[in-house]
Design an enzyme around this catalytic site. Structure first.
Site, mmCIF file in Angstrom:
data_model
loop_
_atom_site.group_PDB
_atom_site.id
_atom_site.type_symbol
_atom_site.label_atom_id
_atom_site.label_comp_id
_atom_site.label_asym_id
_atom_site.label_seq_id
_atom_site.Cartn_x
_atom_site.Cartn_y
_atom_site.Cartn_z
ATOM 1 N N LYS A 162 33.846 46.867 34.101
ATOM 2 C CA LYS A 162 35.137 46.524 33.509
ATOM 3 C C LYS A 162 35.831 47.808 33.057
ATOM 4 C CE LYS A 162 35.439 42.071 33.761
ATOM 5 N NZ LYS A 162 36.475 41.482 34.633
ATOM 6 N N ASP A 191 36.972 46.677 37.786
ATOM 7 C CA ASP A 191 37.923 45.582 37.567
ATOM 8 C C ASP A 191 38.715 45.880 36.296
ATOM 9 O OD1 ASP A 191 39.325 43.254 37.271
ATOM 10 O OD2 ASP A 191 37.577 41.944 37.063
ATOM 11 N N GLU A 217 39.678 46.251 41.514
ATOM 12 C CA GLU A 217 40.205 44.890 41.292
ATOM 13 C C GLU A 217 41.255 44.886 40.177
ATOM 14 O OE1 GLU A 217 37.106 41.914 41.320
ATOM 15 O OE2 GLU A 217 38.042 40.795 39.702
ATOM 16 N N LYS A 266 36.708 32.424 43.427
ATOM 17 C CA LYS A 266 35.972 31.883 42.284
ATOM 18 C C LYS A 266 35.946 30.364 42.376
ATOM 19 C CE LYS A 266 36.788 35.703 39.078
ATOM 20 N NZ LYS A 266 37.368 36.159 37.811
HETATM 21 C C1 MUC Z 1 36.852 38.904 36.169
HETATM 22 O O1 MUC Z 1 36.529 39.124 37.322
HETATM 23 O O2 MUC Z 1 37.972 39.239 35.801
HETATM 24 C C2 MUC Z 1 37.217 38.059 33.173
HETATM 25 C C3 MUC Z 1 38.357 37.364 33.017
HETATM 26 C C4 MUC Z 1 38.331 36.313 33.926
HETATM 27 O O3 MUC Z 1 39.181 35.427 34.090
HETATM 28 O O4 MUC Z 1 37.198 36.365 34.652
HETATM 29 C C5 MUC Z 1 36.384 37.425 34.180
HETATM 30 C C6 MUC Z 1 35.850 38.270 35.246
HETATM 31 MG MG MG Z 2 38.449 40.112 37.857
#
Ligand code: MUC
Ligand code: MG
Length: 367
Positions: A162, A191, A217, A266
């Site tokens: 992150k 990300d 990302e 997702k």
């Molecule tokens: C991600 O990939 O961003 C954090 C915020 C969200 O909506 O999912 C997570 C992981």
């Molecule tokens: Mg993400």
């Protein structure tokens, strides 16, 4: 086989280690367990993790939209009338986690009825996926120690880091520390959850190029249209759209507009039905996908791997399948097990999961 009821159970399970990232933080898994009941006694199950900072949903909104709209609209419908069921669900805009949980619970029922796992129903490509672990904000030495622990305990060698903090140095130091601790074999990607501007992102990418990352990302908002397009055009690795491309239409627009060159799929927000549409769209357009994590618990993780393992294109990269490890407990009778850096699909009808009634009693919030 007809739908007779859709049950929603809010529950809360604390994290032992909260996840922090540029758009928010999660300390407790405050999710909704969704169970679709049928007149033949089969029950399908799935999890809805509300993410207000990404989609505006809450536990209350998930329970409200299912109870007041989806349950009355779907009750009495045949479980296999899938197009008609989706036409009804999509009369309502938004509410991605609520819709997805209903969709995945229906696939669970279909698999149970046919005696086939959801993975086999969807495509049956593989029986497992490689696992990527997502590292939330912390100090460089602590994030490096967590990554080493994940590698040594579970064999995980792919990490999503992150980023998106200011000054950029905070995150660049983390990436350097990770590369140093893990060596060249480890795969690292980043990300930003829209935390940086396009020019900050470009400056970070120049530094990250030397550290060696494989994906970038959502470093900046997709709504910074021209800046984002310039960033993606010059990005040396695939640029992943996650929260900016959550429907088949948004995915097409972001790939055609030059807002992304890869897509995070997702299941928590597009279920199995729309995840598959998005995946096939990406295959047709030549865009890579990564199976993402919506900060899922074990049930959500089972859904992600069930889908990801089902197709060659979704199983190619490691899937984000390990963050349930940071939860203090879970609801499944058979816990999810990671070995040798992989997660196996359950070769059982449907999703192959059962909810532990004692644990549900302990964590449910509606009694
Ligand atoms: C991600 O990939 O961003 C954090 C915020 C969200 O909506 O999912 C997570 C992981
Ligand atoms: Mg993400």
């Amino acid at each position: 086989m007809k739908v007779t009821a859709i049950e929603t159970v809010p529950y809360a399970i604390p994290y032992t280690k909260p996840l922090r990232f540029a758009s928010g933080e999660v300390h407790t898994a405050e999710h909704v367990l969704v169970r679709v009941h049928t007149d033949e006694g089969l029950v399908g199950v799935a999890d809805a993790p509300p993410r207000p900072f990404t989609y505006g949903e809450t536990q209350h909104s998930v329970i409200g939209v299912i109870g007041t709209l989806f349950a009355p609209q779907l009750t009495g419908m045949d479980v296999f009338d899938r197009e008609r069921i989706h036409a009804r669900l999509h009369r309502t805009v938004g509410n991605p986690a609520a819709k997805s949980a209903v969709d995945m619970a229906l696939w669970d029922i279909a698999g149970q009825a046919l005696g086939l796992s959801v993975t086999r129903l969807l495509g049956g490509w593989s029986d497992r996926m490689r696992v990527a672990h997502m590292l939330g904000f912390d100090a460089p030495e602590r994030m490096a120690a967590e990554a080493e622990r994940m590698r040594d305990t579970y064999g995980i060698t792919t990490f999503k880091v992150k980023v998106g903090r200011r000054p950029l140095r905070l995150d660049l130091d983390v990436c350097r520390a990770l590369r140093e601790a893990l060596g060249d074999e480890a795969e690292l990607y980043v990300d930003g959850n829209r935390g940086w501007t396009a020019s900050e992102s470009a400056a970070a990418l120049r530094e990250l190029d030397g550290i060696g990352i494989t994906l970038a990302e959502e470093l900046c908002p997709a709504d910074d249209v021209l800046g984002r397009r310039r960033l993606v055009r010059d990005c040396p690795v695939p640029f992943v759209a996650d929260e900016s491309a959550t429907t088949p239409g948004e995915v097409t627009r972001s790939l055609l507009d030059g807002s992304a060159t890869a897509i995070s799929v997702k299941t928590a927000r597009t279920g199995f039905t729309h995840s598959q549409r998005i995946l096939f769209q990406c295959e047709g357009m030549g865009a890579e996908v990564v199976m993402g994590n919506q900060i899922d618990g074990q049930l959500g993780t089972v859904c992600t791997v069930a889908f990801g393992a089902a197709h060659a294109s979704s199983a190619r990269r490691a899937g984000e399948l390990s963050n349930f490890l940071d939860m203090s407990d879970d609801l499944l009778t058979e816990p999810v097990a990671l070995t040798d850096g992989t997660l196996a699909v359950r070769d059982l009808p449907g999703l192959g999961v059962a909810i532990d009634p004692g644990k549900l009693d302990r964590y449910r919030q509606d009694r």
